[in-house]
Design a protein around this motif. Structure first.
Motif, PDB file in Angstrom:
ATOM      1  N   LEU A 130      -1.113  36.074  -3.854  1.00  0.00           N
ATOM      2  CA  LEU A 130      -1.287  36.722  -5.170  1.00  0.00           C
ATOM      3  C   LEU A 130      -0.704  38.134  -5.175  1.00  0.00           C
ATOM      4  O   LEU A 130      -0.214  38.610  -6.190  1.00  0.00           O
ATOM      5  N   ARG A 151      -8.889  37.473   1.283  1.00  0.00           N
ATOM      6  CA  ARG A 151      -9.288  36.084   1.038  1.00  0.00           C
ATOM      7  C   ARG A 151     -10.783  36.076   0.823  1.00  0.00           C
ATOM      8  O   ARG A 151     -11.514  36.878   1.382  1.00  0.00           O
ATOM      9  N   TYR A 184      -7.817  25.665  -4.402  1.00  0.00           N
ATOM     10  CA  TYR A 184      -9.184  26.150  -4.676  1.00  0.00           C
ATOM     11  C   TYR A 184      -9.828  25.309  -5.763  1.00  0.00           C
ATOM     12  O   TYR A 184     -10.220  25.792  -6.804  1.00  0.00           O
TER      13      TYR A 184
HETATM   14  P1  ADP Z   1      -4.401  32.781  -0.091  1.00  0.00           P
HETATM   15  O1  ADP Z   1      -4.326  31.657  -1.036  1.00  0.00           O
HETATM   16  O2  ADP Z   1      -3.331  32.765   0.913  1.00  0.00           O
HETATM   17  O3  ADP Z   1      -5.738  33.037   0.457  1.00  0.00           O
HETATM   18  P2  ADP Z   1      -3.915  34.382  -2.370  1.00  0.00           P
HETATM   19  O4  ADP Z   1      -3.482  35.786  -2.449  1.00  0.00           O
HETATM   20  O5  ADP Z   1      -3.031  33.387  -3.018  1.00  0.00           O
HETATM   21  O6  ADP Z   1      -4.076  34.079  -0.848  1.00  0.00           O
HETATM   22  O7  ADP Z   1      -5.341  34.279  -2.944  1.00  0.00           O
HETATM   23  C1  ADP Z   1      -6.313  35.227  -2.623  1.00  0.00           C
HETATM   24  C2  ADP Z   1      -7.690  34.663  -2.815  1.00  0.00           C
HETATM   25  O8  ADP Z   1      -7.932  34.492  -4.200  1.00  0.00           O
HETATM   26  C3  ADP Z   1      -7.877  33.297  -2.267  1.00  0.00           C
HETATM   27  O9  ADP Z   1      -8.269  33.404  -0.917  1.00  0.00           O
HETATM   28  C4  ADP Z   1      -8.963  32.715  -3.127  1.00  0.00           C
HETATM   29  O10 ADP Z   1     -10.226  33.119  -2.643  1.00  0.00           O
HETATM   30  C5  ADP Z   1      -8.740  33.349  -4.432  1.00  0.00           C
HETATM   31  N1  ADP Z   1      -8.036  32.444  -5.371  1.00  0.00           N
HETATM   32  C6  ADP Z   1      -6.701  32.410  -5.606  1.00  0.00           C
HETATM   33  N2  ADP Z   1      -6.403  31.460  -6.531  1.00  0.00           N
HETATM   34  C7  ADP Z   1      -7.581  30.917  -6.927  1.00  0.00           C
HETATM   35  C8  ADP Z   1      -7.938  29.866  -7.858  1.00  0.00           C
HETATM   36  N3  ADP Z   1      -7.017  29.256  -8.599  1.00  0.00           N
HETATM   37  N4  ADP Z   1      -9.240  29.587  -8.003  1.00  0.00           N
HETATM   38  C9  ADP Z   1     -10.186  30.202  -7.256  1.00  0.00           C
HETATM   39  N5  ADP Z   1      -9.906  31.181  -6.356  1.00  0.00           N
HETATM   40  C10 ADP Z   1      -8.622  31.504  -6.171  1.00  0.00           C
END
Ligand code: ADP
Length: 761
Positions: free
Chosen positions: A729, A714, A657
């Motif tokens: 997450l 997401r 991201y």
């Molecule tokens: P995934 O990466 O599989 O979509 P995650 O649970 O890891 O699932 O992340 C959930 C959502 O949180 C992501 O789809 C993204 O929109 C947001 N996100 C996670 N990490 C970041 C980051 N470092 N910066 C910006 N947005 C993030």
């Protein structure tokens, strides 16, 4: 009138009065004869040295002789019958004593002490034979009046008047003692001429400890002639015990010379006192004074004693009723708290919700509520810093649940600084472990106390050079301005504070029970959910695989037959089954996390992160990423595999991201100081370490900061930013929480995000 402040000089022995053995003076007053008898033969073994004045017989003529010689066999038989009875019911015995000249009519008063029988004889006054009916007449009127009194004040006024009517003393006063033993005259009836003593105060030292005890045991005391010549006992010691005879219950017991001096200084020639006792403690004294010698018969004394007992009963009732309205008000405040507190997150919020109630509960003007991490103050109080210091002092002071003083500065000198708000303190300890205290404050109220003479006893130097106290010489009005004192705390206020504590504890315990129940429920439903997710995802996989395989076969075998649209729909079907499989795999993985035991081991996080970066290396090569670790990471105890997954998720997200040309990531940990300021960490365990992963990526809008931790959440279309299932997450959160940690994110949209997590140290 004199004015000023006299301070007792240092190193003065203030207790010489307290140590005087006044119950064993070896002397009696001369208005009666004391005989000590050995049972059962009733042989005279000790006698007061005034037998000649009474009987024209010297002690030596009576000692070791049977009492029968004085009373004759008939009276002795009657006396023997009385000895097994309760003496209160038989006293006084109407006796006739044979002397060489005449038969003497006497009142015999018996009691047992020190293993012997003590018989005290007083001459019966002519025409003063009082039978039961005369006694009844003596007390009937006064008793009825006392029972009709509507207040304690009225009751006090009635008794002094009635006792004076009954006895004819010049002055009858009622002293009431406070908790420290100092007395005040609350009612008085007297001849017109002498100066009134009403309203005067007397220091606690006027009634030494052992005198207080004797007053409690022996409810009436008569000194018919203050300047009498004491009569000694022959022999001096009790022949049975070989020690001075215990005269605690003797009606003739000689008076302490200090007390005689005291009465003389007051200009009193005869005195009588009737004890008022409440809850086995001396509550007050009815003190009768006469300017000339004055004797009262045993019957009149008994009537006075009886009135004293009626008064003792009545005053207990009156006193309890006195604050009834006030106590009702306190109760109603109490019940309001009981209603409000359970609705609030912590009881302090519940208490301060109604500031006026919290102050009114004990009639205070300021209050402070403390716990480990907060101090809430309301109303007029010392400053926060002053309260913190006071709390430290208080912790050593407060042994029981409650501590109160109306003169804080006396025991805690620093309080003089804030006397205007806190000269009085009522402290309630709710929980020592959580340092939960409620402190109520009352301001200084400057009072003028009218003393009956300078209460600070003058010091006399004895011939051996030692310092001794003697009773004061003047009882003239002596005014003292009392500072650094608040209004006293009433017992019902202290009780109200204690009841508040029980209510709070009851509520907190009920809440804890409820929480424990919810926790058990939550655990059960969590594990059921884990099991369900596991079974569901496991079982769904098989048919899904079938759908996927069949769609793939269709594409392979029938691509030529189907038109373009049909082919494209089949492609979509395959893609969707693939995506569904990914989702199911994530769910399966997530549910497995809750089922496996953590395998805790010491883990060097520097190595762990290096490993994570190595695995991610493939994508790093394609994208220019700068990973910075400003200082070495600590070694912690954790489940290595799971923590690896957490960092792997966070790092890959930080790369994914990120739309900047120069992608920057920083991995680090906070110092204890910085960590303690972090608002998310109020209840962080002491050793936990706070880590962070910071990126300069796309950032997250404020409203999504929490939702991104939800499963399958997401913020973007499936194929954007490298795709993903939205479980990463959620899995990271579950792992961190299983390590008793917390995970959260701070972010500026468009500029970057920082993920924080705590792990055990
Ligand atoms: P995934 O990466 O599989 O979509 P995650 O649970 O890891 O699932 O992340 C959930 C959502 O949180 C992501 O789809 C993204 O929109 C947001 N996100 C996670 N990490 C970041 C980051 N470092 N910066 C910006 N947005 C993030």
């Amino acid at each position: 009138m004199s004015q000023g402040n006299v301070v007792t000089p240092p190193n003065v022995d203030l207790t010489n009065c307290d140590r005087e053995p006044i119950h064993i003076p070896g002397l009696i007053q001369p208005h009666g004869l004391l005989l000590v008898l050995k049972e059962p033969e009733l042989e005279i073994i000790q006698i007061s040295n005034n037998s000649f004045e009474f009987l024209k017989l010297h002690p030596q003529q009576l000692l070791n002789k049977p009492l029968e010689g004085l009373l004759g066999s008939e009276q002795i038989d009657d006396l023997q019958k009385c000895l097994s009875q309760d003496f209160e019911g038989v006293n006084p015995l109407k006796l006739s004593v044979k002397t060489s000249q005449q038969d003497l009519a006497v009142d015999g008063i018996i009691h047992r002490s020190d293993g012997v029988l003590i018989l005290e004889l007083e001459l019966t006054q002519l025409k003063q034979e009082v039978d039961f009916f005369s006694f009844y007449h003596l007390v009937r009127g006064p008793t009825a009046k006392m029972q009709n009194a509507s207040s304690l004040q009225e009751l006090s006024q009635i008794i002094v008047k009635e006792v004076r009517k009954l006895t004819g003393f010049d002055r009858v006063m009622l002293y009431r003692f406070n908790s420290e033993g100092a007395g005040a005259v609350i009612a008085e009836d007297k001849l017109e001429s002498p100066t009134p003593y009403l309203g005067l105060h007397y220091p606690a030292s006027d009634i030494p400890k052992q005198a207080n005890q004797l007053y409690t045991l022996n409810r009436l005391r008569l000194i018919p002639h203050v300047n009498y010549q004491p009569v000694e006992l022959v022999p001096l010691n009790n022949p049975v015990t070989h020690r001075p005879l215990d005269l605690s219950f003797s009606v003739l017991r000689s008076v302490s010379p200090i007390h005689i001096e005291y009465l003389n200084n007051m200009g009193v020639a005869a005195s009588m006192s009737i004890s008022l006792v409440k809850d086995k403690k001396l509550w007050g004294l009815i003190a009768c004074h006469h300017q000339s010698a004055k004797y009262l018969t045993y019957e009149v004394r008994t009537a006075c004693e009886f009135l004293g007992q009626v008064m003792s009963l009545e005053l207990a009732m009156k006193e309890d009723n006195e604050d009834l309205d006030y106590r009702m008000k306190l109760k109603s405040i109490q019940s309001q708290f009981v209603e409000v507190i359970p609705q609030t997150e912590n009881f302090i919020d519940g208490l301060v919700e109604s500031e006026s109630n919290l102050l009114d509960l004990v009639s205070a003007q300021g209050v402070a509520l403390s716990s480990v991490d907060q101090l809430v103050i309301r109303g007029k109080t010392p400053s926060e810093a002053e309260i913190q210091d006071l709390l430290v002092w208080l912790q050593t002071k407060i042994q029981q649940n409650v501590f109160s003083t109306d003169s804080l500065a006396k025991i805690y000198p620093a309080a003089e600084q804030f006397k205007d708000v806190a000269s009085g303190l009522l402290a309630l300890s709710i929980s020592k472990t959580h340092k939960n205290y409620i402190l109520w404050f009352r301001p200084e109220v400057i009072q003028t106390v009218n003393w009956g003479g300078n209460p600070h006893k003058p010091v006399e130097v004895a011939p051996d050079g030692s310092l001794h106290l003697s009773p004061r010489k003047s009882f003239e009005l002596w005014q003292e301005t009392v500072r650094l004192k608040s209004l006293p705390w009433k017992q019902c206020e202290i009780d109200a504070a204690l009841e508040l504590k029980s209510a709070i504890i009851g509520i907190v315990l009920r809440k804890a029970d409820e929480l424990a129940r919810i926790n058990i429920e939550l655990e059960r439903s969590n594990s059921e959910l884990d099991a369900f997710a596991y079974i569901a995802s496991h079982d769904l996989k098989e048919p899904l695989r079938g759908i996927h395989n069949y769609s793939s076969f269709l594409i392979e075998d029938y691509a030529g037959i189907l038109n373009e649209e049909g082919n494209s729909k089949l492609q979509t079907l395959v893609r969707l089954t693939q995506r569904m499989e990914d989702l199911i795999d994530s769910l399966l993985h997530f549910s497995r996390l809750g089922r496996v035991e953590l395998s805790m081991q010491r883990t060097n996080l520097n190595e762990l992160i290096r490993n994570v970066i190595d695995v991610l290396n493939i994508s790093l090569k394609e994208t220019a990423v700068d990973i910075n670790i400003p200082r070495p990471l600590p070694v912690i105890r954790c489940d290595r595999v799971q923590v690896n997954e957490v960092f792997s998720n966070l790092l890959s997200n930080a790369i994914k991201y990120n739309d900047k040309a120069n992608k920057r990531i920083e991995i680090g940990w906070l110092d204890a100081g910085a960590a303690s300021e972090e608002p998310n960490l109020v209840d962080k365990p002491e050793q936990a370490v706070v880590f962070y992963v910071r990126d300069n990526g796309i950032g997250i809008r404020e409203k999504h900061l929490d939702t991104i931790f939800r499963i399958f959440k997401r913020l973007h279309a499936p194929h954007k930013y490298g795709g993903g299932t939205g479980a990463g997450l959620t899995i990271a959160k579950k792992i961190v929480e299983r390590h008793n940690g917390k995970i959260w994110v701070e972010s500026t949209y468009g500029e970057g995000s920082t993920f924080y997590l705590t792990l055990p140290g």
